[in-house]
Design a protein around this motif. Structure first.
Motif, PDB file in Angstrom:
ATOM      1  N   ASP A 115      -3.986 -41.387 -31.371  1.00 11.92           N
ATOM      2  CA  ASP A 115      -5.333 -41.330 -30.788  1.00 11.92           C
ATOM      3  C   ASP A 115      -6.345 -40.675 -31.719  1.00 11.92           C
ATOM      4  O   ASP A 115      -7.426 -40.302 -31.301  1.00 11.92           O
ATOM      5  CB  ASP A 115      -5.301 -40.612 -29.444  1.00 11.92           C
ATOM      6  CG  ASP A 115      -4.781 -39.191 -29.548  1.00 11.92           C
ATOM      7  OD1 ASP A 115      -4.294 -38.800 -30.627  1.00 11.92           O
ATOM      8  OD2 ASP A 115      -4.866 -38.465 -28.545  1.00 11.92           O
ATOM      9  N   SER A 116      -5.991 -40.555 -32.990  1.00  7.39           N
ATOM     10  CA  SER A 116      -6.923 -39.980 -33.956  1.00  7.39           C
ATOM     11  C   SER A 116      -7.028 -40.919 -35.158  1.00  7.39           C
ATOM     12  O   SER A 116      -6.217 -41.808 -35.335  1.00  7.39           O
ATOM     13  CB  SER A 116      -6.451 -38.603 -34.422  1.00  7.39           C
ATOM     14  OG  SER A 116      -5.248 -38.724 -35.146  1.00  7.39           O
ATOM     15  N   THR A 117      -8.030 -40.694 -35.954  1.00 12.94           N
ATOM     16  CA  THR A 117      -8.159 -41.479 -37.180  1.00 12.94           C
ATOM     17  C   THR A 117      -7.101 -40.991 -38.154  1.00 12.94           C
ATOM     18  O   THR A 117      -7.083 -39.818 -38.510  1.00 12.94           O
ATOM     19  CB  THR A 117      -9.563 -41.309 -37.786  1.00 12.94           C
ATOM     20  OG1 THR A 117     -10.519 -41.721 -36.813  1.00 12.94           O
ATOM     21  CG2 THR A 117      -9.707 -42.131 -39.051  1.00 12.94           C
ATOM     22  N   PRO A 118      -6.200 -41.878 -38.571  1.00 15.08           N
ATOM     23  CA  PRO A 118      -5.126 -41.436 -39.463  1.00 15.08           C
ATOM     24  C   PRO A 118      -5.661 -41.123 -40.855  1.00 15.08           C
ATOM     25  O   PRO A 118      -6.747 -41.560 -41.224  1.00 15.08           O
ATOM     26  CB  PRO A 118      -4.184 -42.635 -39.493  1.00 15.08           C
ATOM     27  CG  PRO A 118      -5.013 -43.795 -39.124  1.00 15.08           C
ATOM     28  CD  PRO A 118      -6.101 -43.281 -38.221  1.00 15.08           C
ATOM     29  N   PRO A 119      -4.866 -40.407 -41.613  1.00 12.76           N
ATOM     30  CA  PRO A 119      -5.260 -40.130 -42.997  1.00 12.76           C
ATOM     31  C   PRO A 119      -5.253 -41.424 -43.803  1.00 12.76           C
ATOM     32  O   PRO A 119      -4.710 -42.441 -43.351  1.00 12.76           O
ATOM     33  CB  PRO A 119      -4.181 -39.160 -43.474  1.00 12.76           C
ATOM     34  CG  PRO A 119      -3.001 -39.458 -42.620  1.00 12.76           C
ATOM     35  CD  PRO A 119      -3.546 -39.879 -41.293  1.00 12.76           C
ATOM     36  N   PRO A 120      -5.802 -41.403 -45.002  1.00 12.27           N
ATOM     37  CA  PRO A 120      -5.705 -42.594 -45.859  1.00 12.27           C
ATOM     38  C   PRO A 120      -4.232 -42.897 -46.128  1.00 12.27           C
ATOM     39  O   PRO A 120      -3.397 -41.997 -46.106  1.00 12.27           O
ATOM     40  CB  PRO A 120      -6.401 -42.168 -47.149  1.00 12.27           C
ATOM     41  CG  PRO A 120      -7.166 -40.935 -46.825  1.00 12.27           C
ATOM     42  CD  PRO A 120      -6.513 -40.303 -45.641  1.00 12.27           C
ATOM     43  N   PRO A 121      -3.895 -44.173 -46.370  1.00 12.85           N
ATOM     44  CA  PRO A 121      -2.500 -44.495 -46.680  1.00 12.85           C
ATOM     45  C   PRO A 121      -2.026 -43.700 -47.878  1.00 12.85           C
ATOM     46  O   PRO A 121      -2.834 -43.395 -48.747  1.00 12.85           O
ATOM     47  CB  PRO A 121      -2.546 -45.994 -47.000  1.00 12.85           C
ATOM     48  CG  PRO A 121      -3.782 -46.492 -46.338  1.00 12.85           C
ATOM     49  CD  PRO A 121      -4.747 -45.348 -46.377  1.00 12.85           C
ATOM     50  N   PRO A 122      -0.772 -43.359 -47.920  1.00  8.31           N
ATOM     51  CA  PRO A 122       0.262 -43.717 -46.961  1.00  8.31           C
ATOM     52  C   PRO A 122       0.294 -42.761 -45.770  1.00  8.31           C
ATOM     53  O   PRO A 122      -0.009 -41.582 -45.904  1.00  8.31           O
ATOM     54  CB  PRO A 122       1.535 -43.597 -47.789  1.00  8.31           C
ATOM     55  CG  PRO A 122       1.233 -42.521 -48.792  1.00  8.31           C
ATOM     56  CD  PRO A 122      -0.237 -42.654 -49.097  1.00  8.31           C
ATOM     57  N   TRP A 123       0.684 -43.291 -44.611  1.00  9.57           N
ATOM     58  CA  TRP A 123       0.868 -42.483 -43.411  1.00  9.57           C
ATOM     59  C   TRP A 123       1.896 -43.172 -42.514  1.00  9.57           C
ATOM     60  O   TRP A 123       2.337 -44.280 -42.813  1.00  9.57           O
ATOM     61  CB  TRP A 123      -0.447 -42.229 -42.683  1.00  9.57           C
ATOM     62  CG  TRP A 123      -1.144 -43.457 -42.149  1.00  9.57           C
ATOM     63  CD1 TRP A 123      -1.934 -44.312 -42.859  1.00  9.57           C
ATOM     64  CD2 TRP A 123      -1.110 -43.954 -40.824  1.00  9.57           C
ATOM     65  NE1 TRP A 123      -2.394 -45.314 -42.039  1.00  9.57           N
ATOM     66  CE2 TRP A 123      -1.905 -45.123 -40.781  1.00  9.57           C
ATOM     67  CE3 TRP A 123      -0.491 -43.534 -39.655  1.00  9.57           C
ATOM     68  CZ2 TRP A 123      -2.088 -45.868 -39.620  1.00  9.57           C
ATOM     69  CZ3 TRP A 123      -0.675 -44.271 -38.497  1.00  9.57           C
ATOM     70  CH2 TRP A 123      -1.467 -45.421 -38.483  1.00  9.57           C
TER      71      TRP A 123
END
Length: 172
Positions: A92-100
């Protein structure tokens, strides 16, 4: 729960649903996943595991199930899955830049089926033979819809990666 790049958190929801679907019999050799969890619930599981590369969404979906208990891990690489650390992002949050990565766990509790989604931790991809995945993971997961947390630890080894097709398209 729409991300800035237009994708939604449907990956974890999809993973929670898919972990109930075990590999089809006769579908060939599988790698293994070993997982244990402690906290609001405790237990362990060892199961065959499969992995699908979904080129359109650019992620690998890894699942392992034993009965009604299962785990799903989505790896979101920069370009292709390579050894390294994939931080766990909350759906439910904006993920970090790849990789994740995203992690979902489904457990058969005493009176219900409980779903958990990873909100912190890491999945560390390790070197493996071509076309296979190996990794270890340490994740803290929050119960979905109720209170409770579990610490999830485990590893996967020798999981073959297959190119996905229609199964990679999340339902509308």
């Amino acid at each position: 729960m729409r991300r800035a790049d237009g994708r939604t958190a449907r990956g974890v929801v999809l993973l929670l649903g898919l972990v109930g679907c075990g590999p089809a019999s006769g579908s060939g050799p599988h790698g293994r996943i070993e997982v244990s969890w402690r906290g609001a619930d405790s237990g362990a599981m060892s199961a065959p595991a499969t992995a699908l590369w979904c080129p359109g969404e650019r992620f690998v979906e890894i699942t392992g199930t034993r009965g009604d208990t299962g785990i799903g891990i989505a790896l979101h690489p920069t370009d292709s899955v390579v050894p390294g650390v994939y931080p766990v992002a909350r759906p439910d949050s904006t993920p970090p830049p790849p990789p994740w990565s995203a992690v979902g766990l489904r457990l058969l509790a005493r009176t219900s089926v409980a779903g958990y989604q990873g909100d912190s931790g890491t999945v560390t991809v390790e070197p493996a033979p071509a076309g296979r995945l190996a990794a270890r993971f340490a994740v803290v997961a929050q119960a979905v819809g109720v209170t409770g947390r579990v610490t999830v630890r485990g590893r996967l080894d020798g999981v073959p990666v297959h190119r996905g097709g229609a199964e990679c398209t999340p339902p509308p």
